[in-house]
Design a protein around this motif. Structure first.
Motif, PDB file in Angstrom:
ATOM      1  N   MET A   1       0.848  -1.182   0.000  1.00 12.59           N
ATOM      2  CA  MET A   1       0.000   0.000   0.000  1.00 12.59           C
ATOM      3  C   MET A   1       0.885   1.233   0.000  1.00 12.59           C
ATOM      4  O   MET A   1       2.093   1.149   0.253  1.00 12.59           O
ATOM      5  CB  MET A   1      -0.919   0.013   1.234  1.00 12.59           C
ATOM      6  CG  MET A   1      -0.192   0.061   2.572  1.00 12.59           C
ATOM      7  SD  MET A   1      -1.326  -0.134   3.950  1.00 12.59           S
ATOM      8  CE  MET A   1      -0.208   0.180   5.326  1.00 12.59           C
ATOM      9  N   GLY A   2       0.287   2.396  -0.321  1.00  9.88           N
ATOM     10  CA  GLY A   2       1.101   3.594  -0.305  1.00  9.88           C
ATOM     11  C   GLY A   2       0.641   4.645  -1.284  1.00  9.88           C
ATOM     12  O   GLY A   2      -0.521   4.669  -1.704  1.00  9.88           O
ATOM     13  N   SER A   3       1.575   5.521  -1.654  1.00 10.16           N
ATOM     14  CA  SER A   3       1.267   6.657  -2.520  1.00 10.16           C
ATOM     15  C   SER A   3       0.677   6.205  -3.853  1.00 10.16           C
ATOM     16  O   SER A   3       1.100   5.207  -4.425  1.00 10.16           O
ATOM     17  CB  SER A   3       2.534   7.472  -2.794  1.00 10.16           C
ATOM     18  OG  SER A   3       3.134   7.904  -1.601  1.00 10.16           O
ATOM     19  N   LYS A   4      -0.289   6.975  -4.339  1.00 13.15           N
ATOM     20  CA  LYS A   4      -0.848   6.704  -5.656  1.00 13.15           C
ATOM     21  C   LYS A   4       0.222   6.942  -6.710  1.00 13.15           C
ATOM     22  O   LYS A   4       0.940   7.942  -6.663  1.00 13.15           O
ATOM     23  CB  LYS A   4      -2.052   7.624  -5.905  1.00 13.15           C
ATOM     24  CG  LYS A   4      -2.835   7.284  -7.159  1.00 13.15           C
ATOM     25  CD  LYS A   4      -4.098   8.117  -7.247  1.00 13.15           C
ATOM     26  CE  LYS A   4      -4.923   7.726  -8.466  1.00 13.15           C
ATOM     27  NZ  LYS A   4      -6.174   8.504  -8.550  1.00 13.15           N
ATOM     28  N   ASN A   5       0.357   6.034  -7.641  1.00 12.92           N
ATOM     29  CA  ASN A   5       1.399   6.100  -8.684  1.00 12.92           C
ATOM     30  C   ASN A   5       2.798   6.170  -8.073  1.00 12.92           C
ATOM     31  O   ASN A   5       3.704   6.785  -8.651  1.00 12.92           O
ATOM     32  CB  ASN A   5       1.174   7.325  -9.598  1.00 12.92           C
ATOM     33  CG  ASN A   5      -0.162   7.281 -10.305  1.00 12.92           C
ATOM     34  OD1 ASN A   5      -0.598   6.228 -10.758  1.00 12.92           O
ATOM     35  ND2 ASN A   5      -0.825   8.427 -10.382  1.00 12.92           N
ATOM     36  N   GLY A   6       2.966   5.534  -6.922  1.00 13.15           N
ATOM     37  CA  GLY A   6       4.253   5.596  -6.239  1.00 13.15           C
ATOM     38  C   GLY A   6       5.224   4.492  -6.613  1.00 13.15           C
ATOM     39  O   GLY A   6       6.359   4.496  -6.134  1.00 13.15           O
TER      40      GLY A   6
ATOM     41  N   GLY B   1      -3.971   5.049  -3.552  1.00 16.81           N
ATOM     42  CA  GLY B   1      -3.439   5.824  -2.427  1.00 16.81           C
ATOM     43  C   GLY B   1      -4.239   5.610  -1.153  1.00 16.81           C
ATOM     44  O   GLY B   1      -4.290   4.503  -0.629  1.00 16.81           O
ATOM     45  N   THR B   2      -4.908   6.675  -0.678  1.00 21.26           N
ATOM     46  CA  THR B   2      -5.711   6.575   0.557  1.00 21.26           C
ATOM     47  C   THR B   2      -7.207   6.568   0.262  1.00 21.26           C
ATOM     48  O   THR B   2      -8.013   6.649   1.191  1.00 21.26           O
ATOM     49  CB  THR B   2      -5.393   7.758   1.498  1.00 21.26           C
ATOM     50  OG1 THR B   2      -5.686   8.987   0.820  1.00 21.26           O
ATOM     51  CG2 THR B   2      -3.932   7.749   1.910  1.00 21.26           C
ATOM     52  N   SER B   3      -7.592   6.479  -1.000  1.00 26.84           N
ATOM     53  CA  SER B   3      -9.015   6.592  -1.350  1.00 26.84           C
ATOM     54  C   SER B   3      -9.811   5.317  -1.087  1.00 26.84           C
ATOM     55  O   SER B   3     -11.040   5.338  -1.093  1.00 26.84           O
ATOM     56  CB  SER B   3      -9.161   6.992  -2.824  1.00 26.84           C
ATOM     57  OG  SER B   3      -8.629   5.987  -3.679  1.00 26.84           O
ATOM     58  N   LEU B   4      -9.124   4.189  -0.862  1.00 24.70           N
ATOM     59  CA  LEU B   4      -9.824   2.908  -0.685  1.00 24.70           C
ATOM     60  C   LEU B   4      -9.397   2.231   0.620  1.00 24.70           C
ATOM     61  O   LEU B   4      -9.164   1.034   0.667  1.00 24.70           O
ATOM     62  CB  LEU B   4      -9.533   1.988  -1.878  1.00 24.70           C
ATOM     63  CG  LEU B   4      -9.996   2.508  -3.238  1.00 24.70           C
ATOM     64  CD1 LEU B   4      -9.401   1.683  -4.373  1.00 24.70           C
ATOM     65  CD2 LEU B   4     -11.525   2.487  -3.329  1.00 24.70           C
ATOM     66  N   LEU B   5      -9.311   3.036   1.672  1.00 25.50           N
ATOM     67  CA  LEU B   5      -8.821   2.533   2.947  1.00 25.50           C
ATOM     68  C   LEU B   5      -9.601   1.339   3.479  1.00 25.50           C
ATOM     69  O   LEU B   5      -9.039   0.448   4.116  1.00 25.50           O
ATOM     70  CB  LEU B   5      -8.869   3.664   3.994  1.00 25.50           C
ATOM     71  CG  LEU B   5      -7.846   4.795   3.824  1.00 25.50           C
ATOM     72  CD1 LEU B   5      -8.176   5.922   4.776  1.00 25.50           C
ATOM     73  CD2 LEU B   5      -6.444   4.289   4.079  1.00 25.50           C
TER      74      LEU B   5
ATOM     75  N   ASP C   1      -2.477   8.019   7.423  1.00 25.26           N
ATOM     76  CA  ASP C   1      -3.818   7.460   7.207  1.00 25.26           C
ATOM     77  C   ASP C   1      -3.762   5.953   6.972  1.00 25.26           C
ATOM     78  O   ASP C   1      -4.542   5.187   7.565  1.00 25.26           O
ATOM     79  CB  ASP C   1      -4.497   8.139   6.012  1.00 25.26           C
ATOM     80  CG  ASP C   1      -4.916   9.571   6.316  1.00 25.26           C
ATOM     81  OD1 ASP C   1      -4.788   9.985   7.487  1.00 25.26           O
ATOM     82  OD2 ASP C   1      -5.364  10.276   5.391  1.00 25.26           O
ATOM     83  N   LEU C   2      -2.848   5.514   6.122  1.00 27.61           N
ATOM     84  CA  LEU C   2      -2.758   4.086   5.813  1.00 27.61           C
ATOM     85  C   LEU C   2      -2.312   3.273   7.026  1.00 27.61           C
ATOM     86  O   LEU C   2      -2.864   2.208   7.319  1.00 27.61           O
ATOM     87  CB  LEU C   2      -1.796   3.856   4.645  1.00 27.61           C
ATOM     88  CG  LEU C   2      -2.315   4.293   3.270  1.00 27.61           C
ATOM     89  CD1 LEU C   2      -1.198   4.306   2.244  1.00 27.61           C
ATOM     90  CD2 LEU C   2      -3.444   3.375   2.800  1.00 27.61           C
ATOM     91  N   LEU C   3      -1.321   3.773   7.757  1.00 34.59           N
ATOM     92  CA  LEU C   3      -0.838   3.041   8.932  1.00 34.59           C
ATOM     93  C   LEU C   3      -1.895   3.002  10.032  1.00 34.59           C
ATOM     94  O   LEU C   3      -2.048   1.986  10.709  1.00 34.59           O
ATOM     95  CB  LEU C   3       0.445   3.668   9.460  1.00 34.59           C
ATOM     96  CG  LEU C   3       1.712   3.479   8.610  1.00 34.59           C
ATOM     97  CD1 LEU C   3       2.924   4.055   9.337  1.00 34.59           C
ATOM     98  CD2 LEU C   3       1.947   2.001   8.290  1.00 34.59           C
ATOM     99  N   GLN C   4      -2.621   4.103  10.223  1.00 26.85           N
ATOM    100  CA  GLN C   4      -3.612   4.142  11.294  1.00 26.85           C
ATOM    101  C   GLN C   4      -4.754   3.164  11.055  1.00 26.85           C
ATOM    102  O   GLN C   4      -5.152   2.422  11.951  1.00 26.85           O
ATOM    103  CB  GLN C   4      -4.174   5.558  11.440  1.00 26.85           C
ATOM    104  CG  GLN C   4      -5.052   5.760  12.671  1.00 26.85           C
ATOM    105  CD  GLN C   4      -4.309   5.488  13.963  1.00 26.85           C
ATOM    106  OE1 GLN C   4      -3.278   6.097  14.216  1.00 26.85           O
ATOM    107  NE2 GLN C   4      -4.798   4.558  14.775  1.00 26.85           N
TER     108      GLN C   4
END
Length: 302
Positions: free
Chosen positions: A1-6, A54-58, A93-96
């Motif tokens: 998981m991580g940055s979009k287009n990362g 990215g964080t849009s599908l947590l 956000d992803l880690l939390q």
């Protein structure tokens, strides 16, 4: 998981030694790879789940991490070094959300299999010896975590002070979470556990979990007077405020995709637009129904 287009897909393909061009990840995608440890031995199977967007599908983080695989699960967080204004928000956000979900699983396991739950909780401290000076100051992630800083080639073009702030902050975050930290070029992924520790901010960082310390990292990159003006209850909050003072986080609106060309009047086509409107209505109905079923679903069941 991580940055979009990362570069998450590229990293997986390199890890699996697949020579193919990466494609954008839609939602949550699964793949696997086999590799023998020695000649003429059974092959190990590695399962890869990749979260896109990215964080849009947590909420999809809950799908692959279950009580059945929690003992063998690890998280790889890929952060795009070329976009520092999105870095902290994406990371936090992803880690939390992942930490909260894993802790819920562990709470359930304590009731059904206390021995396994205790083993997992103890294991998160394995990389940090009890005599480590930061033992009481950090909060290790509940399952193995690796943080990868991608697109190092673009990162190298930054001002040296900016690179120092980003590198130092990532060292703190990784150490605080009990994670390993690797900064890499987006097309050159290699991970050798025998490699020596590298903490030189002018070079790619390589720091296995437990081999850093707050004293070596030093204080947040700000003057004593600036730090004194910041109100923070924890080291995490302090580092966050110092980092975001240099790299203000983008607003949620800024992080959204650019304007949808389908809504642009210069591309209007009556028949296509009518069909699109119908599909949009179907999509909204699906979202409402899916939302209900997701809330009712027990993700830990077989």
């Amino acid at each position: 998981m991580g940055s979009k287009n990362g570069g998450k897909t590229t990293i997986i393909l390199r890890c699996l030694e697949r020579e193919e061009s990466p494609k954008p990840t839609l939602a949550l995608e699964y793949t696997f790879g086999r590799r023998a440890r020695r000649h003429n031995t059974p092959k190990d199977i590695a399962h890869f789940w990749e979260l896109g967007g990215g964080t849009s599908l947590l909420e999809l983080i809950r799908v692959p991490i279950t009580s059945h695989n929690i003992r063998s699960f690890a998280v790889v967080l890929v952060l795009d070094l070329s976009k520092p204004n999105e870095l902290w928000t994406t990371m936090e956000d992803l880690l939390q959300v992942t930490r909260n979900h894993v802790n819920k699983i562990l709470t359930k396991l304590e009731k059904t299999n206390a021995e396994v739950a205790a083993e997992i909780k103890q294991r998160k401290w394995n990389d940090l010896q009890r005599d480590h000076p930061d033992y009481e100051l950090v909060d290790p992630f509940p399952i193995p975590l690796m943080i990868i800083g991608s697109k190092y080639d673009l990162f190298q073009e930054f001002d040296s002070e900016m690179r120092k702030i980003i590198s130092k902050t990532l060292r703190f975050v990784s150490h605080y979470c009990g994670a390993s930290l690797v900064l890499i070029n987006h097309l050159a992924f290699g991970y050798d556990k025998s490699k020596s520790v590298s903490v030189d901010p002018s070079k790619p960082l390589f720091i296995p979990a437990g081999l850093d310390s707050l004293s070596q990292i030093g204080p947040p990159p700000a003057s004593d007077s600036d730090i004194g003006k910041l109100r923070a209850n924890t080291p995490w909050e302090l580092w966050k405020k110092v980092f975001e003072k240099t790299f203000p986080p983008k607003s949620l609106r800024d992080l959204q995709d650019t304007k949808d060309p389908a809504q642009d009047t210069q591309y209007a086509e009556y028949e296509v637009d009518v069909m699109r409107a119908e599909k949009n209505q179907e999509l909204e109905r699906y979202k409402r129904n899916a939302s209900k079923s997701w809330k009712e679903m027990d993700f830990d069941s077989d």
